[in-house]
Motif scaffolding. Structure first.
Motif, PDB file in Angstrom:
ATOM      1  N   VAL A   1      -8.398   2.529  -6.077  1.00 27.39           N
ATOM      2  CA  VAL A   1      -8.819   2.058  -4.761  1.00 27.39           C
ATOM      3  C   VAL A   1      -8.334   0.635  -4.475  1.00 27.39           C
ATOM      4  O   VAL A   1      -8.112   0.264  -3.306  1.00 27.39           O
ATOM      5  CB  VAL A   1     -10.359   2.157  -4.627  1.00 27.39           C
ATOM      6  CG1 VAL A   1     -11.057   1.171  -5.559  1.00 27.39           C
ATOM      7  CG2 VAL A   1     -10.806   1.940  -3.185  1.00 27.39           C
TER       8      VAL A   1
ATOM      9  N   TYR B   1     -13.804  -3.924  -4.514  1.00 22.83           N
ATOM     10  CA  TYR B   1     -12.499  -3.351  -4.860  1.00 22.83           C
ATOM     11  C   TYR B   1     -12.065  -3.782  -6.253  1.00 22.83           C
ATOM     12  O   TYR B   1     -11.600  -2.965  -7.058  1.00 22.83           O
ATOM     13  CB  TYR B   1     -11.434  -3.791  -3.854  1.00 22.83           C
ATOM     14  CG  TYR B   1     -11.490  -3.108  -2.511  1.00 22.83           C
ATOM     15  CD1 TYR B   1     -10.825  -1.908  -2.280  1.00 22.83           C
ATOM     16  CD2 TYR B   1     -12.186  -3.671  -1.451  1.00 22.83           C
ATOM     17  CE1 TYR B   1     -10.855  -1.285  -1.043  1.00 22.83           C
ATOM     18  CE2 TYR B   1     -12.232  -3.053  -0.208  1.00 22.83           C
ATOM     19  CZ  TYR B   1     -11.564  -1.863  -0.010  1.00 22.83           C
ATOM     20  OH  TYR B   1     -11.608  -1.258   1.217  1.00 22.83           O
TER      21      TYR B   1
ATOM     22  N   ASP C   1     -12.042  -1.386  -9.705  1.00 24.94           N
ATOM     23  CA  ASP C   1     -10.673  -1.014 -10.088  1.00 24.94           C
ATOM     24  C   ASP C   1      -9.898  -2.277 -10.456  1.00 24.94           C
ATOM     25  O   ASP C   1      -8.910  -2.626  -9.825  1.00 24.94           O
ATOM     26  CB  ASP C   1      -9.999  -0.267  -8.928  1.00 24.94           C
ATOM     27  CG  ASP C   1      -8.579   0.186  -9.262  1.00 24.94           C
ATOM     28  OD1 ASP C   1      -8.275   0.381 -10.453  1.00 24.94           O
ATOM     29  OD2 ASP C   1      -7.774   0.339  -8.319  1.00 24.94           O
TER      30      ASP C   1
ATOM     31  N   GLU D   1      -4.913   4.415   3.432  1.00 25.14           N
ATOM     32  CA  GLU D   1      -4.641   5.353   2.344  1.00 25.14           C
ATOM     33  C   GLU D   1      -3.236   5.138   1.808  1.00 25.14           C
ATOM     34  O   GLU D   1      -2.346   4.657   2.511  1.00 25.14           O
ATOM     35  CB  GLU D   1      -4.805   6.795   2.815  1.00 25.14           C
ATOM     36  CG  GLU D   1      -3.870   7.191   3.948  1.00 25.14           C
ATOM     37  CD  GLU D   1      -4.160   8.589   4.475  1.00 25.14           C
ATOM     38  OE1 GLU D   1      -3.190   9.379   4.579  1.00 25.14           O
ATOM     39  OE2 GLU D   1      -5.330   8.886   4.772  1.00 25.14           O
TER      40      GLU D   1
END
Length: 361
Positions: free
Chosen positions: A232, A222, A226, A335
């Motif tokens: 993400v 992760y 990013d 999400e």
């Protein structure tokens, strides 16, 4: 655990297991001139060892408290470090948990426009989660974590033995972030973690070492893909919008990782309300995570809902009139979703806290 290398824009850095404090501190870069920023409670616990390892005239102590990581409180820390000779050609060594890491990272990133710093994390939360990722978060006035930088340490030294002196709630707080990372990874790791916690004491050193390693492995992709938290990596904030609000509204009576557990349950509760996930998924999480946040739900019930909503409005991740929440469609299926605060979140938070079901049965 073997040495882990993290790629970052400023520089790559390593996470290295060390047998004990003496081994870790012997490997500090330029240790004969290094300056040490140390959690005062940790120094008191390990005074005998640290007094033998650290020169007293090169140690700055800071209390690991939420007020200590405010912008207003940092001036005397900067001045003390400068008086002890900290400058660009020296290494700043930070010894402590998340608060010390935030302070040390921020100072290292701005003093002399960036200097070398190395980190020895002393809490489970810091070892399993925050020690990688490059971020500092500093409070200003009533606003939590609104200032900060991205500036990774040059080296992280993990000494698992220091976790043995943590109080039970500090272990539970660290496990809150471990649980979050395993939920992000999917149901297999989460169920294995729950099984381990059901069969062994949560303070078991082998158990903690295993899940520190597993958690860093989940987080690594992760933060590498990013680093600056534009895509993400946002998913790592699962539980944090609500958790930060719960910390703030209770004057930080709830340890951070435990607030994150309550925040993840709230996010799942909201996800049910919005039709994203089944009520059975929420019921299972609520049952499995209950032992890891009790009795702090009572602190929420005594707190002001208005204070929680105010904290959420100030959350730096928000845009426009909606709150950007990390919600879930199930294990490993998180999400980012904008959710109206007054129409959806306020009643959902109120119902969650008093113990109502996420759907009306």
């Amino acid at each position: 655990m073997s040495t882990l290398t993290i790629q970052a824009r400023a520089h790559a850095y390593t996470v290295e297991p060390c047998a004990d404090l003496a081994v870790a501190l012997a490997g500090v870069t330029g240790k004969d001139r290094a300056i040490y920023l140390v959690d005062s409670r940790f120094r008191a616990l390990y005074r005998g060892a640290l007094d033998a390892l650290l020169p007293a005239d090169r140690v700055t102590e800071v209390e690991a408290s939420e007020p200590a990581k405010s912008f207003e409180a940092l001036t005397p820390v900067f001045l003390d470090l400068l008086a002890r000779g900290l400058k660009r050609d020296r290494t700043l060594v930070v010894i402590g948990g998340g608060v010390l890491q935030d302070i040390g990272c921020f100072i290292a990133s701005v003093l002399s426009r960036g200097l070398r710093w190395e980190l020895l994390p002393t809490t489970l939360l810091a070892q399993a989660d925050s020690c990688i990722g490059s971020k500092s978060s500093i409070n200003i006035g009533p606003y939590k974590n609104q200032l900060g930088t991205f500036y990774p340490p040059h080296r992280v030294m993990l000494v698992s033995g220091v976790l043995s002196t943590l109080p039970p709630d500090e272990i539970r707080s660290g496990l809150g972030e471990v649980i979050k990372l395993q939920l992000l990874a999917g149901d297999a790791g989460f169920r294995e973690l729950m099984t381990d916690l059901g069969q062994r004491p949560s303070s078991d050193p082998d158990l903690l070492s295993k899940w520190v390693t597993r958690s860093l492995a989940v987080k690594k992709p992760y933060i590498e893909s990013d680093e600056f938290d534009r895509g993400v990596r946002n998913l790592l904030n699962y539980g944090h919008t609500f958790g930060h609000a719960y910390e703030s509204a209770t004057a930080f009576a709830i340890p951070h990782g435990i607030a994150v557990i309550l925040g993840m349950l709230t996010a799942t509760f909201v996800s049910v309300r919005l039709g994203l996930v089944s009520v059975s998924h929420y019921d299972e999480l609520n049952r499995l995570l209950g032992p890891w946040h009790q009795p702090y739900i009572e602190a929420l019930r005594a707190a002001s809902l208005d204070d929680m909503l105010t904290a959420i409005r100030h959350d730096k991740k928000n845009t426009g009139d909606s709150v950007n929440c990390i919600l879930t469609r199930g294990y490993g299926l998180m999400e980012k979703t904008p959710v109206p605060l007054n129409e959806v979140l306020a009643p959902a938070i109120a119902d969650f806290i008093v113990g109502l079901p996420p759907v009306y049965r």
